[in-house]
Design a protein around this motif. Structure first.
Motif, PDB file in Angstrom:
ATOM      1  N   GLN A 237       0.838  -1.194   0.000  1.00  0.00           N
ATOM      2  CA  GLN A 237       0.000   0.000   0.000  1.00  0.00           C
ATOM      3  C   GLN A 237       0.879   1.252   0.000  1.00  0.00           C
ATOM      4  OE1 GLN A 237      -3.202   0.119  -0.275  1.00  0.00           O
ATOM      5  NE2 GLN A 237      -4.116  -1.744   0.548  1.00  0.00           N
ATOM      6  N   ARG A 238       0.575   2.192  -0.896  1.00  0.00           N
ATOM      7  CA  ARG A 238       1.374   3.421  -0.963  1.00  0.00           C
ATOM      8  C   ARG A 238       1.327   4.196   0.356  1.00  0.00           C
ATOM      9  NH1 ARG A 238       3.849   7.110  -4.094  1.00  0.00           N
ATOM     10  NH2 ARG A 238       3.636   5.891  -6.003  1.00  0.00           N
ATOM     11  N   ALA A 239       0.166   4.253   0.995  1.00  0.00           N
ATOM     12  CA  ALA A 239       0.045   5.027   2.236  1.00  0.00           C
ATOM     13  C   ALA A 239       0.987   4.501   3.312  1.00  0.00           C
ATOM     14  CB  ALA A 239      -1.399   5.006   2.730  1.00  0.00           C
ATOM     15  N   VAL A 240       1.144   3.190   3.372  1.00  0.00           N
ATOM     16  CA  VAL A 240       2.056   2.595   4.356  1.00  0.00           C
ATOM     17  C   VAL A 240       3.497   2.939   3.993  1.00  0.00           C
ATOM     18  CG1 VAL A 240       2.833   0.445   5.429  1.00  0.00           C
ATOM     19  CG2 VAL A 240       0.420   0.736   4.825  1.00  0.00           C
ATOM     20  N   ALA A 241       3.837   2.817   2.713  1.00  0.00           N
ATOM     21  CA  ALA A 241       5.189   3.139   2.256  1.00  0.00           C
ATOM     22  C   ALA A 241       5.530   4.593   2.555  1.00  0.00           C
ATOM     23  CB  ALA A 241       5.321   2.853   0.767  1.00  0.00           C
ATOM     24  N   GLU A 242       4.584   5.511   2.324  1.00  0.00           N
ATOM     25  CA  GLU A 242       4.844   6.925   2.573  1.00  0.00           C
ATOM     26  C   GLU A 242       5.024   7.201   4.060  1.00  0.00           C
ATOM     27  OE1 GLU A 242       1.530   8.724   0.626  1.00  0.00           O
ATOM     28  OE2 GLU A 242       2.557   8.845  -1.324  1.00  0.00           O
ATOM     29  N   ALA A 243       4.248   6.533   4.900  1.00  0.00           N
ATOM     30  CA  ALA A 243       4.389   6.703   6.351  1.00  0.00           C
ATOM     31  C   ALA A 243       5.754   6.200   6.811  1.00  0.00           C
ATOM     32  CB  ALA A 243       3.264   5.972   7.082  1.00  0.00           C
ATOM     33  N   VAL A 244       6.196   5.066   6.260  1.00  0.00           N
ATOM     34  CA  VAL A 244       7.507   4.513   6.607  1.00  0.00           C
ATOM     35  C   VAL A 244       8.621   5.452   6.145  1.00  0.00           C
ATOM     36  CG1 VAL A 244       9.135   2.642   6.058  1.00  0.00           C
ATOM     37  CG2 VAL A 244       6.777   2.108   6.712  1.00  0.00           C
ATOM     38  N   ALA A 245       8.512   5.979   4.924  1.00  0.00           N
ATOM     39  CA  ALA A 245       9.519   6.908   4.412  1.00  0.00           C
ATOM     40  C   ALA A 245       9.630   8.139   5.311  1.00  0.00           C
ATOM     41  CB  ALA A 245       9.180   7.318   2.982  1.00  0.00           C
ATOM     42  N   HIS A 246       8.498   8.644   5.771  1.00  0.00           N
ATOM     43  CA  HIS A 246       8.505   9.807   6.659  1.00  0.00           C
ATOM     44  C   HIS A 246       9.184   9.464   7.986  1.00  0.00           C
ATOM     45  CE1 HIS A 246       7.153  13.644   8.278  1.00  0.00           C
ATOM     46  NE2 HIS A 246       6.738  12.999   9.356  1.00  0.00           N
TER      47      HIS A 246
END
Length: 282
Positions: A237-246
């Motif tokens: 999921q992109r939302a999970v990936a973006e949260a991890v990147a942050h």
């Protein structure tokens, strides 16, 4: 002043409750930045790992998961206000299992490739290379990648190292040279065991894994620093990936990212920010 026994009990209970709320208040105040409905199990981030690749991930003598990626997964979960659960499996099964929704992400020291970035949401977090190692008593001498032509090389199946070797083998054949015989195994541990048993000339391993077995004198470094690439986490999921990147960017800002990677001899990303790289699934 006289205080009744019930009053004393009430006071003690009040004190204990105040202490409990003080100790747990920070946990209750922690709000996850991962959108609802994007995790397989709400409140938990489930990550696959192949614990056969020390020092990034391995199982210690007590059967506990250890290594840099395990520490990283736990720290990311803490910052994301979720619980982390690890699913152990061999690497070749991970990408199909991620697509099938069996877990949320892959955390196993995977190399980044353009192809993978189109099938998953990838978050590169370190740099690594491929090292060629031989048995300690081997007389093998290598000057560059062309010296791999005609050799039998052991490698983990469906890995960046395998793809890189196949490309070098095709180049050799186009130039009229000998191909590289590639022997693929399910895990890096099996590659190392087969190398020790003399089943091929040398093994191609990620630099962090090669360095660990050379340090233990289980192998000899024959040719380091080939095919440099980013090491990546990957998510469905992109939302999970973006949260991890942050969260990784926050770790970079407070210095914990550098401390963790330095403690394991990993090379940090030179980029100013850690982000999702690639388009992800179409």
């Amino acid at each position: 002043m006289f205080t009744s026994r019930p009053a004393k009990v009430l006071a003690a209970v009040t004190t204990l409750c105040a202490a409990w709320f003080a100790a747990t208040g920070s946990a209750h105040a922690c709000t996850s930045t991962i959108p609802s409905g994007t995790l397989v199990n709400p409140g938990h981030i489930l990550l696959s790992t192949n614990p056969t690749l020390p020092p990034l991930q391995f199982v210690d003598g007590d059967g506990e998961l250890k290594g840099m990626n395990i520490e990283l997964g736990r720290e990311l979960a803490r910052r994301l206000c979720v619980q982390v659960d690890f699913m152990r499996m061999d690497f070749p099964a991970m990408i199909p299992a991620l697509k099938a929704g069996r877990f949320d992400g892959i955390n196993t020291g995977m190399f980044w490739t353009e192809e993978r970035s189109r099938t998953m949401y990838t978050v590169p977090y370190a740099l690594s290379t491929i090292d060629i190692v031989a048995n300690p008593d081997s007389k093998l001498t290598l000057k560059d990648a062309k010296d791999l032509r005609g050799l039998a090389i052991g490698v983990e199946a469906d890995s960046y190292q395998e793809r890189w070797l196949r490309e070098r083998s095709k180049e050799s054949e186009k130039e009229g040279g000998k191909p590289i015989t590639i022997r693929a195994f399910a895990t890096a541990s099996e590659v190392i065991a087969a190398l020790r048993a003399g089943q091929f000339d040398a093994a191609a391993l990620p630099s962090y894994a090669a360095g660990a077995i050379v340090k233990r004198k289980q192998a000899r470094m024959a040719l380091p620093g080939l095919g440099d690439a980013q090491t990546t986490l990957a998510f469905r999921q992109r939302a999970v990936a973006e949260a991890v990147a942050h969260a990784l960017d926050d770790m970079r800002a407070d210095g914990s990212y550098a401390r963790l990677l330095d403690s394991y001899g990993m090379t940090k990303l030179p980029d100013a920010h850690i982000t999702v790289r690639g388009t992800g699934p179409a």
